[in-house]
Design an enzyme around this catalytic site. Structure first.
Site, short mmCIF file in Angstrom:
data_model
loop_
_atom_site.label_atom_id
_atom_site.label_comp_id
_atom_site.label_asym_id
_atom_site.label_seq_id
_atom_site.Cartn_x
_atom_site.Cartn_y
_atom_site.Cartn_z
N GLU A 194 5.91 -5.63 -1.17
CA GLU A 194 5.69 -5.86 -2.69
C GLU A 194 4.40 -5.02 -2.71
O GLU A 194 3.40 -5.57 -2.76
CB GLU A 194 5.97 -7.00 -3.27
N CYS A 232 0.10 -4.95 -10.94
CA CYS A 232 0.68 -3.90 -10.27
C CYS A 232 1.82 -3.10 -11.19
O CYS A 232 2.07 -1.99 -10.90
CB CYS A 232 1.76 -4.29 -9.07
P1 NAD Z 1 -4.71 -6.32 -0.09
O1 NAD Z 1 -3.67 -5.68 0.55
O2 NAD Z 1 -6.22 -6.17 -0.09
O3 NAD Z 1 -4.58 -7.91 0.18
C1 NAD Z 1 -3.15 -8.66 0.14
C2 NAD Z 1 -3.30 -9.99 1.17
O4 NAD Z 1 -3.05 -9.27 2.43
C3 NAD Z 1 -4.44 -10.69 0.95
O5 NAD Z 1 -4.15 -11.90 1.08
C4 NAD Z 1 -5.32 -10.20 2.22
O6 NAD Z 1 -6.13 -11.46 2.72
C5 NAD Z 1 -4.08 -9.95 3.12
N1 NAD Z 1 -4.34 -9.18 4.45
C6 NAD Z 1 -5.49 -8.19 4.37
N2 NAD Z 1 -5.32 -7.65 5.77
C7 NAD Z 1 -4.23 -8.02 6.57
C8 NAD Z 1 -3.66 -7.78 7.50
N3 NAD Z 1 -4.12 -6.69 8.50
N4 NAD Z 1 -2.45 -8.26 7.92
C9 NAD Z 1 -2.10 -9.27 7.30
N5 NAD Z 1 -2.57 -9.63 5.85
C10 NAD Z 1 -3.69 -8.95 5.46
O7 NAD Z 1 -4.21 -6.37 -1.75
P2 NAD Z 1 -5.01 -7.08 -2.86
O8 NAD Z 1 -6.26 -6.35 -3.18
O9 NAD Z 1 -5.30 -8.62 -2.61
O10 NAD Z 1 -3.81 -7.08 -4.09
C11 NAD Z 1 -3.93 -5.92 -4.92
C12 NAD Z 1 -2.94 -5.01 -4.28
O11 NAD Z 1 -1.63 -5.61 -4.34
C13 NAD Z 1 -2.48 -3.86 -5.37
O12 NAD Z 1 -2.33 -2.56 -5.02
C14 NAD Z 1 -1.50 -4.31 -6.32
O13 NAD Z 1 -0.72 -3.20 -6.95
C15 NAD Z 1 -0.77 -4.88 -5.46
N6 NAD Z 1 0.47 -5.74 -5.93
C16 NAD Z 1 1.55 -5.55 -5.90
C17 NAD Z 1 2.52 -6.58 -6.46
C18 NAD Z 1 3.88 -6.53 -6.45
O14 NAD Z 1 4.76 -7.15 -6.48
N7 NAD Z 1 4.54 -5.01 -6.06
C19 NAD Z 1 2.25 -7.69 -7.04
C20 NAD Z 1 0.75 -7.66 -7.41
C21 NAD Z 1 -0.11 -6.91 -6.57
#
Ligand code: NAD
Length: 508
Positions: A231, A265
């Site tokens: 997502e 998002c």
């Molecule tokens: P991010 O990708 O930086 O982090 C998301 C999660 O992934 C965090 O818990 C982080 O610690 C973890 N993570 C980081 N590196 C990782 C790895 N190598 N392996 C596994 N996990 C890892 O995203 P963010 O800044 O927390 O969130 C914002 C983003 O999320 C935006 O792009 C937003 O659009 C998206 N988002 C999507 C939805 C949806 O439902 N489609 C909803 C909310 C946010």
């Protein structure tokens, strides 16, 4: 250590240990051990256990809302409405639909398989790893968690390092309902903890976050391989047609672009307005933006600060680049001179597709407006983008609205509304293209955490089946069945089949 600062004041408010890979593996091991009993408890028992979350939220909701707001900076009302309220909404929905969705369903038979019955049913996958982001840290964790648990899985959750306080709220919330040990585990930490969870002995990873991290998660999961649901981000389009209710659309655009300080998002990140109503509509939007109040959760404002300083810097960069690349900042455009991560609600016009603000997800209180000749141009531009999460179309002609919605390359599209479709437990949610794949919410949210099993039943009365050995002497009749099928002549195919059945079951 995770060092947590208050987004509204910049003050240090907590430190949280980062789980080691060994701790992550131990949590997954506990979840694995808890799985058989939880799976065998049955849906009714699982629903009853999880239903107790409502009482927990009722007793502690005000305190939880305050802690979530302190963690994220969002207004208290948003913490209640967009975070905590999802629990009773989704539990009620699944109480109604879970049993039917996951239970055994009979499929229609065909003439080619006489005497057979066909069923499809679902069974849990095992241990699900859920990795969540910080923008709606409670609901984006809890909805997949309860969906996976109801479907009979056990879960290990890795909340975002940006919002560790909410991670603790979630842990406390589930502890309070007395789940059997290991059924639900929370491992706090950063990207390394998320990576350790994907590497651990899990059966599926459900990831919500950015496109770049999503690619890394998918690559790691591919090594095993385990199923992945992604997502990811969005750059959602709102299309305002010439016959829209402009006042409603203007209010919606401003709510859809600025709620949660635009850190959503499904935020409106590209507002397409047809030329015929552009000037009138823009004036209405500007009035709405001018009326927005920003402030900390205690200040009872419309929008709070950005949740992290890093996010505020991204927003600053996008706005500065937009101006350099030829866009016009109609209002806002600056960080606010006070403590915390505040940024002025910003309206940008003359936005064109080559600009960074058009291409990349901004995730902040910024509304880019694009003037288009007509709806066809708007749809073409809306679809010509890597993301496809949600979108909306604004017109008083519902048929036109539906037809435009059906042309939108996105996982959801609303007519004369926005964002609400995401909070609605009835509708499946998820993206297309670089916004990810897979669906949750709705009954799809239970199927997402289940394996499908197909069952075929024969009463076992016949001695032999028409297609079993021996083959000798059967070719011509088989050919008759084959030709009948090719020509859609089921009587001919059926006749051939009957011949074979009799031949194979002659009394000996
Ligand atoms: P991010 O990708 O930086 O982090 C998301 C999660 O992934 C965090 O818990 C982080 O610690 C973890 N993570 C980081 N590196 C990782 C790895 N190598 N392996 C596994 N996990 C890892 O995203 P963010 O800044 O927390 O969130 C914002 C983003 O999320 C935006 O792009 C937003 O659009 C998206 N988002 C999507 C939805 C949806 O439902 N489609 C909803 C909310 C946010």
């Amino acid at each position: 250590m995770i060092i947590k600062h208050d987004p509204s004041t910049g003050k240090l408010i907590g430190e949280f240990p980062i789980s080691t890979p060994e701790q992550v593996q131990a949590a997954v091991q506990r979840a694995r051990e808890a799985f058989p009993a939880w799976r065998d408890a049955g849906i009714d028992s699982r629903l009853e256990t999880l239903d107790a979350l409502r009482g927990v939220i009722e007793r502690n909701g005000q305190e939880y809302a305050q802690r979530i707001s302190q963690d994220t900076g969002k207004p208290l009302g948003d913490s209640l409405l967009t975070e905590l309220m999802t629990i009773p909404m989704f539990i009620d929905f699944y109480k109604k639909h879970a049993k039917k969705t996951l239970g055994r369903q009979k499929r229609e038979n065909s003439l080619l398989f006489p005497g057979k019955a066909h069923y499809v049913e679902y069974f849990p996958m095992g241990v699900i790893g859920i990795i969540s982001p910080w923008n709606f840290p409670f609901q984006l964790s809890v909805i997949p968690v309860i969906s996976a648990l109801i479907a009979g899985n056990t879960v290990v959750l890795k909340p975002s390092e940006v919002t560790p306080i909410t991670g603790e709220v979630i842990r406390e919330c589930f502890e309070a309902i007395g789940l059997p040990p290991g059924v639900f585990e929370v491992v706090q930490g950063d990207g390394s903890t998320g990576a350790a969870l994907v590497d651990a002995d899990i059966d599926k990873v459900f990831f919500t976050g950015s496109l770049e991290t999503g690619k890394r998660v998918m690559a790691a999961a591919a090594k095993k391989p385990i199923p992945v649901e992604l997502e990811l981000g969005g750059k959602d389009a709102m299309i305002v047609c010439h016959d829209a209710n402009l006042k409603r659309a203007a209010k919606a655009a401003v709510w859809g672009g600025f709620v949660n300080c635009g850190q959503m998002c499904v935020s409106v990140e590209r507002l397409f307005v047809v030329d015929e109503v552009y000037d009138e509509f823009l004036a209405l939007v500007k009035n709405e933006v001018d009326a927005l109040r920003f402030g900390s959760p205690e200040e009872d404002a419309d929008i709070g600060p950005l949740t992290s300083q890093a996010q505020r810097e991204i927003v600053e960069r996008h706005v500065q680049l937009a101006e350099k690349e030829g866009a016009t900042i109609l209002c806002g455009g600056q960080s606010v001179a006070r403590d915390g991560n505040f940024f002025e609600p910003t309206l940008i016009t003359n936005v064109r597709p080559h600009m960074t603000i058009y291409q990349e997800e901004t995730f902040g209180p910024v509304l880019p407006v694009i003037r288009v000749n007509d709806e066809d141009e708007a749809i073409k531009l809306a679809n010509d983008h890597i993301y496809g999460l949600t979108g909306s179309v604004w017109t008083q002609d519902i048929e036109r609205g539906l037809s435009l919605a059906s042309r939108m390359e996105s996982g959801q599209c609303s007519v004369n509304d926005l964002v609400t479709s995401v909070g609605n437990p009835i509708l499946p949610f998820g993206g297309v293209k670089s916004s990810g794949f897979g669906r949750y919410h709705g009954v799809e949210g239970l199927i997402a955490f289940s394996h499908q099993r197909a069952i075929l039943v024969d009463r076992g009365w016949l001695k032999s089946e028409p297609f079993w050995f021996p083959y000798t002497g059967k070719y011509d009749t088989l050919n008759e069945v084959f030709r009948g099928l090719l020509r859609g002549n089921m009587i001919r195919a059926g006749k051939g089949l009957t011949k074979l059945i009799f031949r194979m079951n002659r009394p000996t």
